[in-house]
Design an enzyme around this catalytic site. Sequence first.
Site, PDB file in Angstrom:
ATOM      1  CG  HIS A  68      -0.228  -0.004   2.522  1.00 15.81           C
ATOM      2  ND1 HIS A  68       0.426  -1.107   3.020  1.00 15.81           N
ATOM      3  CD2 HIS A  68      -0.062   0.981   3.439  1.00 15.81           C
ATOM      4  CE1 HIS A  68       0.957  -0.818   4.191  1.00 15.81           C
ATOM      5  NE2 HIS A  68       0.686   0.446   4.472  1.00 15.81           N
ATOM      6  CG  HIS A  70       1.007   4.398   4.631  1.00 17.32           C
ATOM      7  ND1 HIS A  70       0.940   3.679   5.795  1.00 17.32           N
ATOM      8  CD2 HIS A  70      -0.267   4.621   4.260  1.00 17.32           C
ATOM      9  CE1 HIS A  70      -0.321   3.475   6.126  1.00 17.32           C
ATOM     10  NE2 HIS A  70      -1.065   4.026   5.195  1.00 17.32           N
ATOM     11  CG  ASP A  72       5.594   4.893   6.685  1.00 18.49           C
ATOM     12  OD1 ASP A  72       4.822   4.717   5.722  1.00 18.49           O
ATOM     13  OD2 ASP A  72       5.504   4.273   7.749  1.00 18.49           O
ATOM     14  CG  HIS A  73       5.903   1.904   3.361  1.00 19.01           C
ATOM     15  ND1 HIS A  73       5.216   2.188   4.494  1.00 19.01           N
ATOM     16  CD2 HIS A  73       5.021   1.314   2.539  1.00 19.01           C
ATOM     17  CE1 HIS A  73       3.966   1.790   4.368  1.00 19.01           C
ATOM     18  NE2 HIS A  73       3.842   1.245   3.176  1.00 19.01           N
TER      19      HIS A  73
END
Length: 74
Positions: A68, A70, A72-73
Site C-alpha cells: 500500500h 504511505h 513512510d515507505h
Amino acid sequence: MAEQLSALFRVTLLGTGAPPPLLDRFGPSSLVEAGKEKFIFDAGRGAMQRLHQLKIPFADITGIFLTHHHSDHV
C-alpha cells in the site's frame, strides 16, 4: 526438523516505525526469505541499512512489493 523449517522460510522485520520519522525506528519494511529467494515488502526508510547490517547485498533481492502507499515507505 526445526533447522530444516527455518532454512525454508524466514521473515525479518527491517523496520517497524510509522509515518512520523523517529530516530530509533526505521519505516515499515520486511524481508521474506523462501529458499534462495529474498523479497522485500514495503521498503521503508532504512531498509538498505538493515540489509547491509544483515550482510545481504541488494543484488540478492529477488523482488520488492509495495502492499500500500504511505509516506513512510514509498
